[in-house]
Design a protein around this motif. Structure first.
Motif, PDB file in Angstrom:
ATOM      1  N   ASP A  77       5.735   3.592  -6.484  1.00 55.69           N
ATOM      2  CA  ASP A  77       6.971   2.826  -6.570  1.00 55.69           C
ATOM      3  C   ASP A  77       6.602   1.354  -6.721  1.00 55.69           C
ATOM      4  O   ASP A  77       6.421   0.631  -5.745  1.00 55.69           O
ATOM      5  CB  ASP A  77       7.819   3.041  -5.316  1.00 55.69           C
ATOM      6  CG  ASP A  77       9.239   2.525  -5.475  1.00 55.69           C
ATOM      7  OD1 ASP A  77       9.533   1.954  -6.535  1.00 55.69           O
ATOM      8  OD2 ASP A  77      10.042   2.692  -4.536  1.00 55.69           O
ATOM      9  N   TYR A  78       6.484   0.878  -7.961  1.00 56.06           N
ATOM     10  CA  TYR A  78       5.983  -0.464  -8.228  1.00 56.06           C
ATOM     11  C   TYR A  78       7.140  -1.444  -8.395  1.00 56.06           C
ATOM     12  O   TYR A  78       7.417  -1.923  -9.501  1.00 56.06           O
ATOM     13  CB  TYR A  78       5.085  -0.451  -9.459  1.00 56.06           C
ATOM     14  CG  TYR A  78       3.908   0.474  -9.296  1.00 56.06           C
ATOM     15  CD1 TYR A  78       2.900   0.178  -8.390  1.00 56.06           C
ATOM     16  CD2 TYR A  78       3.827   1.663 -10.007  1.00 56.06           C
ATOM     17  CE1 TYR A  78       1.823   1.038  -8.208  1.00 56.06           C
ATOM     18  CE2 TYR A  78       2.753   2.523  -9.840  1.00 56.06           C
ATOM     19  CZ  TYR A  78       1.757   2.208  -8.934  1.00 56.06           C
ATOM     20  OH  TYR A  78       0.701   3.063  -8.755  1.00 56.06           O
ATOM     21  N   VAL A  79       7.809  -1.748  -7.284  1.00 59.26           N
ATOM     22  CA  VAL A  79       8.945  -2.665  -7.330  1.00 59.26           C
ATOM     23  C   VAL A  79       8.498  -4.119  -7.203  1.00 59.26           C
ATOM     24  O   VAL A  79       9.288  -5.028  -7.422  1.00 59.26           O
ATOM     25  CB  VAL A  79       9.959  -2.339  -6.208  1.00 59.26           C
ATOM     26  CG1 VAL A  79      10.543  -0.961  -6.404  1.00 59.26           C
ATOM     27  CG2 VAL A  79       9.313  -2.460  -4.825  1.00 59.26           C
ATOM     28  N   PHE A  80       7.226  -4.343  -6.837  1.00 59.85           N
ATOM     29  CA  PHE A  80       6.744  -5.707  -6.668  1.00 59.85           C
ATOM     30  C   PHE A  80       6.294  -6.270  -8.016  1.00 59.85           C
ATOM     31  O   PHE A  80       5.880  -5.538  -8.913  1.00 59.85           O
ATOM     32  CB  PHE A  80       5.591  -5.764  -5.658  1.00 59.85           C
ATOM     33  CG  PHE A  80       4.623  -4.613  -5.772  1.00 59.85           C
ATOM     34  CD1 PHE A  80       3.623  -4.612  -6.720  1.00 59.85           C
ATOM     35  CD2 PHE A  80       4.721  -3.536  -4.909  1.00 59.85           C
ATOM     36  CE1 PHE A  80       2.733  -3.563  -6.834  1.00 59.85           C
ATOM     37  CE2 PHE A  80       3.840  -2.475  -5.007  1.00 59.85           C
ATOM     38  CZ  PHE A  80       2.837  -2.489  -5.969  1.00 59.85           C
ATOM     39  N   PRO A  81       6.375  -7.598  -8.185  1.00 64.74           N
ATOM     40  CA  PRO A  81       5.971  -8.206  -9.462  1.00 64.74           C
ATOM     41  C   PRO A  81       4.451  -8.255  -9.577  1.00 64.74           C
ATOM     42  O   PRO A  81       3.734  -8.428  -8.595  1.00 64.74           O
ATOM     43  CB  PRO A  81       6.557  -9.621  -9.370  1.00 64.74           C
ATOM     44  CG  PRO A  81       6.589  -9.908  -7.900  1.00 64.74           C
ATOM     45  CD  PRO A  81       6.890  -8.599  -7.223  1.00 64.74           C
ATOM     46  N   GLY A  82       3.962  -8.103 -10.782  1.00 66.41           N
ATOM     47  CA  GLY A  82       2.534  -8.234 -11.000  1.00 66.41           C
ATOM     48  C   GLY A  82       1.779  -6.950 -10.738  1.00 66.41           C
ATOM     49  O   GLY A  82       2.335  -5.908 -10.385  1.00 66.41           O
ATOM     50  N   SER A  83       0.452  -7.035 -10.880  1.00 66.51           N
ATOM     51  CA  SER A  83      -0.434  -5.886 -10.715  1.00 66.51           C
ATOM     52  C   SER A  83      -0.664  -5.596  -9.235  1.00 66.51           C
ATOM     53  O   SER A  83      -0.953  -6.496  -8.440  1.00 66.51           O
ATOM     54  CB  SER A  83      -1.775  -6.165 -11.401  1.00 66.51           C
ATOM     55  OG  SER A  83      -2.755  -5.234 -10.996  1.00 66.51           O
ATOM     56  N   PHE A  84      -0.579  -4.334  -8.864  1.00 66.79           N
ATOM     57  CA  PHE A  84      -0.866  -3.936  -7.496  1.00 66.79           C
ATOM     58  C   PHE A  84      -2.286  -4.327  -7.104  1.00 66.79           C
ATOM     59  O   PHE A  84      -2.529  -4.802  -5.990  1.00 66.79           O
ATOM     60  CB  PHE A  84      -0.685  -2.420  -7.330  1.00 66.79           C
ATOM     61  CG  PHE A  84      -1.298  -1.882  -6.068  1.00 66.79           C
ATOM     62  CD1 PHE A  84      -0.676  -2.071  -4.841  1.00 66.79           C
ATOM     63  CD2 PHE A  84      -2.508  -1.199  -6.089  1.00 66.79           C
ATOM     64  CE1 PHE A  84      -1.246  -1.591  -3.668  1.00 66.79           C
ATOM     65  CE2 PHE A  84      -3.086  -0.716  -4.939  1.00 66.79           C
ATOM     66  CZ  PHE A  84      -2.447  -0.909  -3.720  1.00 66.79           C
ATOM     67  N   TYR A  85      -3.243  -4.129  -7.999  1.00 62.27           N
ATOM     68  CA  TYR A  85      -4.646  -4.404  -7.686  1.00 62.27           C
ATOM     69  C   TYR A  85      -4.852  -5.866  -7.334  1.00 62.27           C
ATOM     70  O   TYR A  85      -5.520  -6.202  -6.353  1.00 62.27           O
ATOM     71  CB  TYR A  85      -5.535  -4.007  -8.872  1.00 62.27           C
ATOM     72  CG  TYR A  85      -5.326  -2.590  -9.310  1.00 62.27           C
ATOM     73  CD1 TYR A  85      -5.938  -1.544  -8.641  1.00 62.27           C
ATOM     74  CD2 TYR A  85      -4.493  -2.285 -10.373  1.00 62.27           C
ATOM     75  CE1 TYR A  85      -5.737  -0.234  -9.025  1.00 62.27           C
ATOM     76  CE2 TYR A  85      -4.280  -0.977 -10.770  1.00 62.27           C
ATOM     77  CZ  TYR A  85      -4.906   0.047 -10.084  1.00 62.27           C
ATOM     78  OH  TYR A  85      -4.693   1.340 -10.460  1.00 62.27           O
ATOM     79  N   GLY A 128       0.815  -1.210   0.000  1.00 68.41           N
ATOM     80  CA  GLY A 128       0.000   0.000   0.000  1.00 68.41           C
ATOM     81  C   GLY A 128       0.848   1.260   0.000  1.00 68.41           C
ATOM     82  O   GLY A 128       0.590   2.200  -0.760  1.00 68.41           O
ATOM     83  N   VAL A 129       1.877   1.296   0.846  1.00 66.46           N
ATOM     84  CA  VAL A 129       2.757   2.467   0.901  1.00 66.46           C
ATOM     85  C   VAL A 129       3.520   2.626  -0.412  1.00 66.46           C
ATOM     86  O   VAL A 129       3.676   3.744  -0.926  1.00 66.46           O
ATOM     87  CB  VAL A 129       3.726   2.364   2.094  1.00 66.46           C
ATOM     88  CG1 VAL A 129       4.813   3.434   2.015  1.00 66.46           C
ATOM     89  CG2 VAL A 129       2.961   2.500   3.411  1.00 66.46           C
ATOM     90  N   LEU A 130       3.989   1.521  -0.985  1.00 66.45           N
ATOM     91  CA  LEU A 130       4.698   1.604  -2.258  1.00 66.45           C
ATOM     92  C   LEU A 130       3.781   2.131  -3.359  1.00 66.45           C
ATOM     93  O   LEU A 130       4.202   2.928  -4.211  1.00 66.45           O
ATOM     94  CB  LEU A 130       5.250   0.232  -2.648  1.00 66.45           C
ATOM     95  CG  LEU A 130       6.435  -0.280  -1.822  1.00 66.45           C
ATOM     96  CD1 LEU A 130       6.775  -1.718  -2.215  1.00 66.45           C
ATOM     97  CD2 LEU A 130       7.655   0.624  -2.000  1.00 66.45           C
ATOM     98  N   ASN A 131       2.517   1.716  -3.353  1.00 67.20           N
ATOM     99  CA  ASN A 131       1.577   2.211  -4.350  1.00 67.20           C
ATOM    100  C   ASN A 131       1.332   3.706  -4.175  1.00 67.20           C
ATOM    101  O   ASN A 131       1.278   4.455  -5.155  1.00 67.20           O
ATOM    102  CB  ASN A 131       0.253   1.451  -4.247  1.00 67.20           C
ATOM    103  CG  ASN A 131      -0.771   1.965  -5.232  1.00 67.20           C
ATOM    104  OD1 ASN A 131      -0.631   1.839  -6.437  1.00 67.20           O
ATOM    105  ND2 ASN A 131      -1.833   2.583  -4.711  1.00 67.20           N
ATOM    106  N   VAL A 132       1.184   4.133  -2.926  1.00 68.03           N
ATOM    107  CA  VAL A 132       0.981   5.557  -2.664  1.00 68.03           C
ATOM    108  C   VAL A 132       2.147   6.376  -3.201  1.00 68.03           C
ATOM    109  O   VAL A 132       1.979   7.486  -3.721  1.00 68.03           O
ATOM    110  CB  VAL A 132       0.798   5.796  -1.147  1.00 68.03           C
ATOM    111  CG1 VAL A 132       0.928   7.263  -0.794  1.00 68.03           C
ATOM    112  CG2 VAL A 132      -0.569   5.271  -0.697  1.00 68.03           C
ATOM    113  N   GLN A 133       3.352   5.826  -3.091  1.00 68.18           N
ATOM    114  CA  GLN A 133       4.550   6.526  -3.569  1.00 68.18           C
ATOM    115  C   GLN A 133       4.846   6.258  -5.043  1.00 68.18           C
ATOM    116  O   GLN A 133       5.881   6.681  -5.555  1.00 68.18           O
ATOM    117  CB  GLN A 133       5.758   6.097  -2.719  1.00 68.18           C
ATOM    118  CG  GLN A 133       5.623   6.406  -1.245  1.00 68.18           C
ATOM    119  CD  GLN A 133       5.488   7.893  -0.957  1.00 68.18           C
ATOM    120  OE1 GLN A 133       5.998   8.719  -1.709  1.00 68.18           O
ATOM    121  NE2 GLN A 133       4.821   8.242   0.128  1.00 68.18           N
TER     122      GLN A 133
END
Length: 408
Positions: free
Chosen positions: A149-157, A142-147
């Motif tokens: 910063d999409y460092v995680f694999p795949g779709s945030f949703y 959640g914090v990465l999405n707010v910033q």
């Protein structure tokens, strides 16, 4: 006299005099209310993104029964999504110190031996693993999405949606098991000894109530440096730790955006008067409209904000353009149906999005051509963009190229 060296698996390793059932219970009760509200506002936010238009706007395929609550997202009040997402993001950031203190207060239990004493104890340990892992995953993503910063694999949703359900299931199980004990701990004048109380505590440097004030002060500081993202004026400048959107200059178009025209790959050659055409398709076929022809249609105005999933929003802006329901009528739909909107945007999520019939039918829903008395700037979607009351920002498609009306 030297102390024997101990490991985290030894009770004597944990020496803080602050740990104890009362301290942990206070933090737990705060998180009980806060996380429940976070979960509910998160579900509402997802419903706004995908207002029962599976699979058109769906970002989480194969969700099965987990989409049971999706519904036609309302257009009233027009600030609904702005309020919901502002609460969701601001509350999540505000709870970080409380969550950190809670995890610190119970960390000795992660090292208790033997790790499993019975079948019931094994089930409890598994729920704790899902609880701790789930809450860290949800807060970090959640914090990465707010910033942005999409460092995680795949779709945030997709990740955040499934993670929320796994975490909340473990959270509910934990509450059922621990809430009666937590309430007893809060009512007791004298604290009972349990495995959280250090057997050989160090000398205290602050009381437990002082520690709670410290945690509360940290949360208040995060609140004060986040909440301004949902407001305008001087208060917006206090949002030091949260994105406030990018303000592209000053003047009528000088309010926040996420995606610039350059980021979206929009070329001026394709948005000029000679090149750009809006293709509107429906029951009676298709029509192609220049911007000049759109400006000659009946124009209407709406005062609506832009609100994004990251929590930031603008104040109401004065949009002017053609009603979506009037465009539907041009292609044979007297009763406004759903609409599928396609953008000139070449990369990034939500290049295509859909709106429900109730959103199309709302008289404030426009294909906007101007804002605050001036033509849209390229970053705000020139030559035309969608603006719909209470819809998430990404569904207010910019640089619109095609609109297809009909049941989706």
């Amino acid at each position: 006299m030297r102390r024997t060296v101990s490991t985290p698996f030894s009770p004597s390793f944990w020496r803080s005099p602050l740990r104890g059932p009362w301290f942990t219970s206070v933090l737990g009760v705060v998180l009980l209310g806060g996380i429940t509200l976070l979960f509910l506002t998160g579900l509402v936010s997802y419903a706004a993104y995908n207002p029962d238009l599976d699979p058109v706007n769906d970002q989480t395929p194969d969700k099965g029964i987990l989409g049971f609550y999706l519904f036609s997202w309302p257009t009233d009040p027009h600030w609904l999504y702005r309020l919901n997402q502002g609460v969701h993001v601001t509350l999540g950031i505000t709870l970080i110190p409380v969550l950190s203190a809670k995890l610190w207060s119970v960390v000795p239990r992660l090292f208790t031996l033997p790790p499993v004493r019975s079948l019931a104890h094994a089930a409890e340990r598994l729920s704790l693993l899902l609880l701790v892992g789930g809450v860290l995953f949800e807060f970090v993503t959640g914090v990465l999405n707010v910033q942005l910063d999409y460092v995680f694999p795949g779709s945030f949703y997709t990740l955040h949606f499934y993670g929320a359900w796994v975490f909340f299931a473990a959270f509910v199980a934990h509450v059922v098991l621990k809430l009666p004990q937590a309430l007893r701990n809060l009512r007791q004048l004298r604290e009972e000894k349990d495995d959280l109380v250090a057997p050989e505590p160090d000398e205290p440097t602050v009381s437990r109530r002082g520690a709670l004030w410290f945690v509360g002060g940290g949360s208040l500081l995060l609140f004060a440096t986040t909440v301004g993202q949902s407001f305008d004026g001087a208060l917006r400048r206090t949002a030091l730790l949260a994105p406030r959107g990018t303000a592209p200059g000053s003047g009528p178009n000088g309010f926040q955006i996420n995606k610039t025209a350059a980021y979206a790959g929009i070329r001026t050659a394709e948005t000029g008067e000679e090149a750009w055409r809006l293709v509107v398709t429906g029951r009676t076929g298709a029509v192609r409209l220049t911007r000049a022809e759109l400006l000659r249609l009946p124009l209407h105005s709406s005062s609506l904000p832009i609100a994004c999933v990251e929590g930031w929003s603008t104040s109401d802006q004065w949009w002017r353009g053609v009603r979506l329901r009037d465009l539907a009528a041009l292609v044979g739909h007297d009763d406004p149906p759903d609409v599928f909107v396609e953008s000139l945007q070449r990369r990034g999520a939500f290049r295509r999005a859909a709106l429900r019939a109730n959103q199309v039918a709302d008289e404030r829903s426009l294909l906007a051509l101007t804002v605050n008395g001036e033509d849209l700037s390229p970053d705000h979607g020139y030559p035309a963009r969608v603006i719909v009351p209470a819809a998430p920002g990404v569904l207010n498609t910019k640089w619109v190229a095609r609109m297809t009306f009909g049941e989706l």
